[in-house]
Design a protein around this motif. Structure first.
Motif, PDB file in Angstrom:
ATOM      1  N   ILE A  52       0.832  -1.211   0.000  1.00 23.43           N
ATOM      2  CA  ILE A  52       0.000   0.000   0.000  1.00 23.43           C
ATOM      3  C   ILE A  52       0.863   1.255   0.000  1.00 23.43           C
ATOM      4  CG2 ILE A  52      -1.628   1.368   1.393  1.00 23.43           C
ATOM      5  CD1 ILE A  52      -2.932  -1.277   2.244  1.00 23.43           C
ATOM      6  N   LEU A  53       1.916   1.239   0.811  1.00 18.62           N
ATOM      7  CA  LEU A  53       2.791   2.411   0.907  1.00 18.62           C
ATOM      8  C   LEU A  53       3.531   2.694  -0.401  1.00 18.62           C
ATOM      9  CD1 LEU A  53       4.261   1.873   4.492  1.00 18.62           C
ATOM     10  CD2 LEU A  53       2.515   3.524   3.782  1.00 18.62           C
ATOM     11  N   LYS A  54       3.632   1.661  -1.254  1.00 22.30           N
ATOM     12  CA  LYS A  54       4.307   1.849  -2.554  1.00 22.30           C
ATOM     13  C   LYS A  54       3.356   2.371  -3.635  1.00 22.30           C
ATOM     14  CE  LYS A  54       7.685  -1.817  -1.690  1.00 22.30           C
ATOM     15  NZ  LYS A  54       8.111  -3.201  -2.040  1.00 22.30           N
ATOM     16  N   MET A  55       2.053   2.432  -3.312  1.00 23.19           N
ATOM     17  CA  MET A  55       1.084   2.931  -4.296  1.00 23.19           C
ATOM     18  C   MET A  55       1.320   4.413  -4.558  1.00 23.19           C
ATOM     19  SD  MET A  55      -2.490   1.112  -3.148  1.00 23.19           S
ATOM     20  CE  MET A  55      -2.699  -0.666  -3.263  1.00 23.19           C
ATOM     21  N   PRO A  56       1.288   4.843  -5.846  1.00 27.43           N
ATOM     22  CA  PRO A  56       1.587   6.247  -6.162  1.00 27.43           C
ATOM     23  C   PRO A  56       0.461   7.211  -5.801  1.00 27.43           C
ATOM     24  CG  PRO A  56       1.041   5.022  -8.159  1.00 27.43           C
ATOM     25  CD  PRO A  56       1.088   4.022  -7.052  1.00 27.43           C
ATOM     26  N   LEU A  57      -0.798   6.745  -5.876  1.00 32.08           N
ATOM     27  CA  LEU A  57      -1.938   7.631  -5.643  1.00 32.08           C
ATOM     28  C   LEU A  57      -2.424   7.546  -4.196  1.00 32.08           C
ATOM     29  CD1 LEU A  57      -3.996   6.972  -8.907  1.00 32.08           C
ATOM     30  CD2 LEU A  57      -2.508   8.922  -8.428  1.00 32.08           C
ATOM     31  N   LEU A  58      -2.624   8.720  -3.589  1.00 25.02           N
ATOM     32  CA  LEU A  58      -3.121   8.756  -2.213  1.00 25.02           C
ATOM     33  C   LEU A  58      -4.523   8.176  -2.096  1.00 25.02           C
ATOM     34  CD1 LEU A  58      -1.886  12.279  -1.019  1.00 25.02           C
ATOM     35  CD2 LEU A  58      -1.070  10.053  -0.249  1.00 25.02           C
ATOM     36  N   ARG A  59      -5.349   8.405  -3.135  1.00 26.77           N
ATOM     37  CA  ARG A  59      -6.719   7.894  -3.111  1.00 26.77           C
ATOM     38  C   ARG A  59      -6.726   6.361  -3.097  1.00 26.77           C
ATOM     39  NH1 ARG A  59     -11.569   9.648  -7.317  1.00 26.77           N
ATOM     40  NH2 ARG A  59     -13.251   8.559  -6.225  1.00 26.77           N
ATOM     41  N   GLY A  60      -5.805   5.789  -3.880  1.00 19.17           N
ATOM     42  CA  GLY A  60      -5.694   4.329  -3.918  1.00 19.17           C
ATOM     43  C   GLY A  60      -5.249   3.775  -2.579  1.00 19.17           C
ATOM     44  N   ARG A  61      -4.318   4.485  -1.927  1.00 21.50           N
ATOM     45  CA  ARG A  61      -3.865   4.064  -0.602  1.00 21.50           C
ATOM     46  C   ARG A  61      -5.013   4.099   0.406  1.00 21.50           C
ATOM     47  NH1 ARG A  61       1.723   7.400   0.546  1.00 21.50           N
ATOM     48  NH2 ARG A  61       2.813   6.882  -1.388  1.00 21.50           N
ATOM     49  N   ALA A  62      -5.788   5.199   0.368  1.00 24.93           N
ATOM     50  CA  ALA A  62      -6.892   5.370   1.320  1.00 24.93           C
ATOM     51  C   ALA A  62      -7.927   4.267   1.160  1.00 24.93           C
ATOM     52  CB  ALA A  62      -7.540   6.739   1.114  1.00 24.93           C
ATOM     53  N   LYS A  63      -8.267   3.914  -0.085  1.00 21.83           N
ATOM     54  CA  LYS A  63      -9.262   2.863  -0.317  1.00 21.83           C
ATOM     55  C   LYS A  63      -8.741   1.509   0.139  1.00 21.83           C
ATOM     56  CE  LYS A  63     -12.382   0.938  -3.757  1.00 21.83           C
ATOM     57  NZ  LYS A  63     -12.842   0.951  -5.172  1.00 21.83           N
TER      58      LYS A  63
END
Length: 301
Positions: A216-227
């Motif tokens: 999750i921490l490697k995901m580029p988009l904050l929205r994707g991390r939040a979901k």
């Protein structure tokens, strides 16, 4: 032979208040989990493996609380608490089987989240419907022979002292306290089963979540991390609450804790957590909330 479940007999003045609270809790658990089962079956947007597991988990929660709560409500009404050896063994067996199933099903749900976040491109291939059904079936079946054997071993012990069980249901620690003679082998068996059905699944879930959080921490988009955090956090909260109390109870078969503390911990994992689970899973899941609103609007329309 007959046992007596003492339950809340030391506070008789509060029995009707307790009866009202526990009846309300039981009805809430039945209603909320039934709603989750219904919306995951009828809403086309909730036909993914995650919601398949959630609907099975909700059904399991209904079964789990039904193994203890109705009997407790009857005992609060009658103030008797008498229970035969066979009925006590049957109740213990069902509580253990359903508790073991919950441990394994929570592990399967954790694996589903692990595949969804760490291997998203292979998710539909790995978590196909057949494999999901196999995971759920294994969760229900694997613990049955072990828990039946565990129950038979405990109730083959001689009970020659007091017949008063200082608890609101037939659980291993308070029943073992009534046994005569050496119970070391039984305590060791309980410990081994707890390691396989509680500690091992718990550690595997924690390891999975270590990898999930890293992904999750490697995901580029904050929205994707939040979901991603939102869908995983509800499951992780339930895991910590349920496994934490189960470890305290079953990894010390004859606990040094007081009877009151034992009852409080048991209330936590047999009643409070099943009450909180639907709230945790619905309030932290936008898809379920949206499906619930659709269902309510359809009924009103």
């Amino acid at each position: 032979m007959e046992f007596v479940l003492m339950g809340f007999s030391d506070i008789p003045n509060l029995r009707w208040i307790l009866f009202g609270i526990f009846l309300l809790v039981y009805l809430t658990i039945l209603m909320c989990n039934s709603i989750i089962i219904l919306i995951t079956k009828v809403d086309s947007t909730l036909q993914s493996p995650m919601y398949f597991f959630l609907s099975n988990f909700s059904f399991l929660e209904i079964c789990y609380v039904t193994a203890t709560l109705p009997r407790m409500l009857v005992d609060l009404c009658t103030q008797k608490g008498n229970i035969s050896l066979l009925a006590c063994a049957t109740q213990m067996c069902f509580v253990l089987m359903l508790g073991g199933t919950e441990c394994l099903l929570l592990t399967a749900m954790g694996y589903d989240r692990y595949v969804a976040i760490c291997h998203p491109l292979h998710y539909s291939l790995i978590m196909n419907h057949k494999f999901c059904v196999q995971l759920v079936a294994a969760s229900w079946i694997c613990g049955i022979p072990v828990m039946i054997g565990q129950t038979c071993q405990i109730f083959s012990l001689p009970f020659c002292g007091s017949n008063r069980i200082h608890h609101f249901f037939c659980d291993i620690p308070p029943v073992l306290k009534l046994a005569c003679g050496d119970t070391f082998e039984n305590e060791l068996a309980v410990y081994v089963v707890a390691v396989f059905f509680v500690m091992a699944p718990f550690l595997s879930i924690i390891i999975s979540y270590g990898r999930i959080i890293s992904s999750i921490l490697k995901m580029p988009l904050l929205r994707g991390r939040a979901k991603a955090f939102s869908t995983c956090s509800s499951h992780l909260i339930v895991v910590v609450l349920f496994f934490g109390t189960a470890i305290i109870t079953y990894l010390q078969p004859k606990p040094s804790q007081s009877e009151g503390t034992g009852i409080l911990i048991s209330l936590f994992y047999t009643i409070l957590i099943p009450t909180l689970n639907p709230i945790i899973y619905t309030l932290r899941n936008n898809d379920i909330m949206f499906a619930l609103r659709k269902l309510l609007n359809y009924q009103m329309g």
